[in-house]
Design a protein around this motif. Structure first.
Motif, PDB file in Angstrom:
ATOM      1  N   ALA A  71       0.833  -1.209   0.000  1.00  0.00           N
ATOM      2  CA  ALA A  71       0.000   0.000   0.000  1.00  0.00           C
ATOM      3  C   ALA A  71       0.863   1.251   0.000  1.00  0.00           C
ATOM      4  N   TYR A  72       1.877   1.282   0.857  1.00  0.00           N
ATOM      5  CA  TYR A  72       2.764   2.450   0.926  1.00  0.00           C
ATOM      6  C   TYR A  72       3.439   2.694  -0.422  1.00  0.00           C
ATOM      7  N   ASN A  73       4.017   1.660  -0.986  1.00  0.00           N
ATOM      8  CA  ASN A  73       4.758   1.825  -2.237  1.00  0.00           C
ATOM      9  C   ASN A  73       3.841   2.174  -3.400  1.00  0.00           C
ATOM     10  N   ALA A  74       2.671   1.535  -3.466  1.00  0.00           N
ATOM     11  CA  ALA A  74       1.747   1.788  -4.570  1.00  0.00           C
ATOM     12  C   ALA A  74       1.141   3.185  -4.479  1.00  0.00           C
ATOM     13  N   TYR A  75       0.790   3.624  -3.278  1.00  0.00           N
ATOM     14  CA  TYR A  75       0.260   4.981  -3.137  1.00  0.00           C
ATOM     15  C   TYR A  75       1.343   6.032  -3.393  1.00  0.00           C
ATOM     16  N   THR A  76       2.590   5.716  -3.086  1.00  0.00           N
ATOM     17  CA  THR A  76       3.683   6.634  -3.415  1.00  0.00           C
ATOM     18  C   THR A  76       3.810   6.783  -4.928  1.00  0.00           C
ATOM     19  N   ILE A  77       3.728   5.661  -5.641  1.00  0.00           N
ATOM     20  CA  ILE A  77       3.756   5.712  -7.109  1.00  0.00           C
ATOM     21  C   ILE A  77       2.599   6.567  -7.622  1.00  0.00           C
ATOM     22  N   GLN A  78       1.409   6.342  -7.064  1.00  0.00           N
ATOM     23  CA  GLN A  78       0.247   7.115  -7.496  1.00  0.00           C
ATOM     24  C   GLN A  78       0.441   8.600  -7.230  1.00  0.00           C
ATOM     25  N   LEU A  79       1.045   8.945  -6.086  1.00  0.00           N
ATOM     26  CA  LEU A  79       1.316  10.345  -5.773  1.00  0.00           C
ATOM     27  C   LEU A  79       2.226  10.976  -6.829  1.00  0.00           C
ATOM     28  N   ILE A  80       3.252  10.244  -7.233  1.00  0.00           N
ATOM     29  CA  ILE A  80       4.147  10.756  -8.277  1.00  0.00           C
ATOM     30  C   ILE A  80       3.383  10.940  -9.585  1.00  0.00           C
ATOM     31  N   LEU A  81       2.574   9.952  -9.954  1.00  0.00           N
ATOM     32  CA  LEU A  81       1.806  10.053 -11.198  1.00  0.00           C
ATOM     33  C   LEU A  81       0.814  11.211 -11.148  1.00  0.00           C
ATOM     34  N   ASN A  82       0.275  11.500  -9.972  1.00  0.00           N
ATOM     35  CA  ASN A  82      -0.662  12.625  -9.830  1.00  0.00           C
ATOM     36  C   ASN A  82      -0.008  13.952 -10.188  1.00  0.00           C
ATOM     37  N   HIS A  83       1.306  14.049 -10.017  1.00  0.00           N
ATOM     38  CA  HIS A  83       2.023  15.318 -10.217  1.00  0.00           C
ATOM     39  C   HIS A  83       3.076  15.228 -11.328  1.00  0.00           C
ATOM     40  N   TYR A  84       3.114  14.098 -12.004  1.00  0.00           N
ATOM     41  CA  TYR A  84       4.148  13.871 -13.025  1.00  0.00           C
ATOM     42  C   TYR A  84       3.976  14.831 -14.205  1.00  0.00           C
ATOM     43  N   PRO A  85       5.090  15.370 -14.785  1.00  0.00           N
ATOM     44  CA  PRO A  85       6.485  15.104 -14.415  1.00  0.00           C
ATOM     45  C   PRO A  85       6.937  15.927 -13.209  1.00  0.00           C
TER      46      PRO A  85
END
Length: 262
Positions: free
Chosen positions: A98-112
């Motif tokens: 959950a921690y790692n997947a939500y971190t990925i999602q957080l990056i994608l929310n603001h990518y690049p």
């Protein structure tokens, strides 16, 4: 009288079954009827295998194209928190994923984005100073942050310092993001493998018998490493090919917050 009781039981069972089916049919997409069985991490595992390389670097551009699949997995995470019927290892695997997947999602929310730390300065949420404190998702109906998972759940409840080899905050100085999901039945082997990888990577821990430049994790979480009569030296020697002693001069490397991107 007996016939009446049996008939009543049959009617009751049919009614319960009908209500359960009706609840299932009327449930909104993405919701689930809570199950005592641990959830299936295979969809997340597939994404990791496809978009994370052997060094733990992420192809965020590619993953962005399958963001809907990641969100489906996170919906399952959100709607199926661990229960007391899950094993301890299944619970920890859930929270690490959950921690790692939500971190990925957080990056994608603001990518690049060049660094996860840049996000906190941009979102401007009152009383929230870092992206880890932002409650941008829910688990079991409760608003949560990455800090809630790491500090309020994993560190608080499980007394397992090796989680620090597995939680990945999207930075190059983090441990590698494993290109497979954590699973309860192989969690200990996965954590040990992460420890071996992390301690023997000279970019993250530069170790000689006389001088050891360690990851900041061994400074930030020094209390965790000293639990149960252990020490930083004990944990380093458990995984490092080069051993240290109490006479080894220990310092801590600067943390590289650049995005863990391919």
């Amino acid at each position: 009288m007996t016939h009446y009781t049996i008939k009543g039981a049959v009617i009751l069972l049919v009614s319960v079954a009908s209500l359960t089916l009706a609840a299932f049919i009327s449930s909104p997409p993405g919701t689930s009827i809570v199950s005592s069985a641990p959830i299936d991490h295979s969809s997340y595992d597939r994404l990791l295998k496809k978009y994370v390389n052997e060094k733990g670097l992420v192809n965020y551009k590619g993953l962005k194209s399958e963001e809907k699949e990641l969100k489906k997995y996170l919906d399952m995470i959100s709607n199926n928190p661990p229960t007391s019927k899950w094993s301890k290892n299944d619970q920890m695997a859930y929270w690490i994923n959950a921690y790692n997947a939500y971190t990925i999602q957080l990056i994608l929310n603001h990518y690049p984005v060049e660094s996860i730390k840049d996000i906190g300065s941009k979102i401007k949420i009152p009383f929230v100073t870092t992206p880890w404190a932002s409650k941008f998702f829910k688990i079991g109906g409760e608003s949560m942050s990455l800090d809630n998972i790491e500090h309020g759940t994993l560190r608080k409840n499980y007394n397992e310092p090796r989680i620090h080899f597995a939680l990945v905050c999207a930075a190059k100085s983090c441990p590698r993001l494993r290109n497979e999901a954590y699973e309860g039945d192989k969690l200990i082997a996965q954590l040990d493998d992460q420890g071996n990888d992390f301690l023997n990577n000279p970019a993250k821990n530069a170790i000689t018998p006389k001088k050891a430049s360690l990851s900041k994790y061994f400074d930030w979480y020094k209390g965790d490493w000293k639990e149960n009569g252990k020490s930083v030296e004990d944990w380093v020697n458990r995984y490092s090919k080069t051993k240290i002693s109490k006479d080894t001069q220990i310092s801590f490397l600067e943390y590289n917050w650049a995005l863990n991107e391919q």
